[in-house]
Design a protein around this motif. Sequence first.
Motif, mmCIF file in Angstrom:
data_model
loop_
_atom_site.group_PDB
_atom_site.id
_atom_site.type_symbol
_atom_site.label_atom_id
_atom_site.label_comp_id
_atom_site.label_asym_id
_atom_site.label_seq_id
_atom_site.Cartn_x
_atom_site.Cartn_y
_atom_site.Cartn_z
ATOM 1 N N VAL A 5 -7.621 106.770 89.717
ATOM 2 C CA VAL A 5 -7.099 106.005 90.690
ATOM 3 C C VAL A 5 -5.733 106.409 91.144
ATOM 4 N N ALA A 6 -4.982 106.884 90.136
ATOM 5 C CA ALA A 6 -3.755 107.304 90.224
ATOM 6 C C ALA A 6 -3.649 108.677 90.913
ATOM 7 N N VAL A 7 -4.697 109.780 90.704
ATOM 8 C CA VAL A 7 -4.738 110.957 91.459
ATOM 9 C C VAL A 7 -5.199 110.612 92.797
ATOM 10 N N ASP A 8 -6.210 109.915 93.076
ATOM 11 C CA ASP A 8 -6.444 109.402 94.642
ATOM 12 C C ASP A 8 -5.348 108.862 95.338
ATOM 13 N N ALA A 9 -4.554 108.023 94.815
ATOM 14 C CA ALA A 9 -3.410 107.690 95.407
ATOM 15 C C ALA A 9 -2.344 108.694 95.654
ATOM 16 N N LYS A 10 -2.115 109.499 94.509
ATOM 17 C CA LYS A 10 -1.259 110.720 95.198
ATOM 18 C C LYS A 10 -1.648 111.484 96.155
ATOM 19 N N ARG A 11 -2.976 111.827 96.136
ATOM 20 C CA ARG A 11 -3.441 112.449 97.403
ATOM 21 C C ARG A 11 -3.339 111.798 98.732
ATOM 22 N N ASP A 30 3.655 102.307 91.506
ATOM 23 C CA ASP A 30 4.271 102.277 93.022
ATOM 24 C C ASP A 30 3.148 103.273 93.924
ATOM 25 N N ARG A 31 2.910 104.341 93.519
ATOM 26 C CA ARG A 31 2.004 105.215 94.104
ATOM 27 C C ARG A 31 0.756 104.418 94.463
ATOM 28 N N VAL A 32 -0.061 103.747 93.420
ATOM 29 C CA VAL A 32 -0.883 103.130 93.831
ATOM 30 C C VAL A 32 -0.632 101.774 94.521
ATOM 31 N N GLU A 33 0.344 101.034 94.575
ATOM 32 C CA GLU A 33 0.819 100.091 95.375
ATOM 33 C C GLU A 33 0.888 100.647 97.086
ATOM 34 N N PHE A 34 1.696 101.741 96.945
ATOM 35 C CA PHE A 34 1.918 102.272 98.568
ATOM 36 C C PHE A 34 0.346 102.901 98.895
ATOM 37 N N ALA A 35 -0.440 103.317 98.177
ATOM 38 C CA ALA A 35 -1.720 103.920 98.654
ATOM 39 C C ALA A 35 -2.642 102.704 99.276
ATOM 40 N N ARG A 36 -2.543 101.626 98.495
ATOM 41 C CA ARG A 36 -3.461 100.341 98.979
ATOM 42 C C ARG A 36 -2.739 99.878 100.124
ATOM 43 N N GLU A 37 -1.364 99.928 100.461
ATOM 44 C CA GLU A 37 -0.816 99.464 101.513
ATOM 45 C C GLU A 37 -1.179 100.193 102.896
ATOM 46 N N ILE A 38 -1.114 101.547 102.381
ATOM 47 C CA ILE A 38 -1.393 102.571 103.680
ATOM 48 C C ILE A 38 -2.801 102.418 104.238
ATOM 49 N N LEU A 43 -4.251 103.776 111.150
ATOM 50 C CA LEU A 43 -4.120 105.149 111.371
ATOM 51 C C LEU A 43 -2.891 105.727 111.692
ATOM 52 N N PRO A 44 -2.846 105.579 113.077
ATOM 53 C CA PRO A 44 -1.606 106.108 113.795
ATOM 54 C C PRO A 44 -0.137 105.595 113.093
ATOM 55 N N GLU A 45 -0.187 104.638 112.362
ATOM 56 C CA GLU A 45 1.010 103.858 111.847
ATOM 57 C C GLU A 45 1.180 104.370 110.216
ATOM 58 N N ARG A 46 0.448 105.008 109.916
ATOM 59 C CA ARG A 46 0.664 105.179 108.230
ATOM 60 C C ARG A 46 1.634 106.077 107.810
ATOM 61 N N GLU A 47 2.112 107.345 108.447
ATOM 62 C CA GLU A 47 2.966 107.912 108.202
ATOM 63 C C GLU A 47 4.323 107.083 108.262
ATOM 64 N N ASP A 48 4.777 106.334 109.307
ATOM 65 C CA ASP A 48 5.768 105.652 109.466
ATOM 66 C C ASP A 48 5.801 104.513 108.273
ATOM 67 N N ARG A 49 4.723 103.822 107.882
ATOM 68 C CA ARG A 49 4.612 102.941 107.036
ATOM 69 C C ARG A 49 4.798 103.499 105.671
ATOM 70 N N LEU A 50 4.432 104.377 105.463
ATOM 71 C CA LEU A 50 4.857 105.181 104.064
ATOM 72 C C LEU A 50 5.924 105.406 104.039
ATOM 73 N N ARG A 51 6.857 106.205 105.005
ATOM 74 C CA ARG A 51 8.375 106.288 105.184
ATOM 75 C C ARG A 51 9.154 105.012 104.661
ATOM 76 N N ASP A 52 8.625 103.980 105.325
ATOM 77 C CA ASP A 52 9.244 102.699 105.233
ATOM 78 C C ASP A 52 9.413 102.218 103.784
#
Length: 64
Positions: A5-11, A30-38, A43-52
Amino acid sequence: MNDSVAVDAKRILLRYGAPIAVLDEVTEADRVEFAREIAKTALPEREDRLRDLLVEKGYIEDEA
């Protein structure tokens, strides 16, 4: 937490623009939390959301 799960989240975070140097500082939880949120973000908003998310948690500074 399961290592796969942690490896997939990092990817996922790397795929959507998380800088490697910053990602090394992000906690595993936090990695896992962020990946779940992403994954729930359009799709078009994922990079901006991750930065946020990285800004909100203090891992990077807001460029704006």
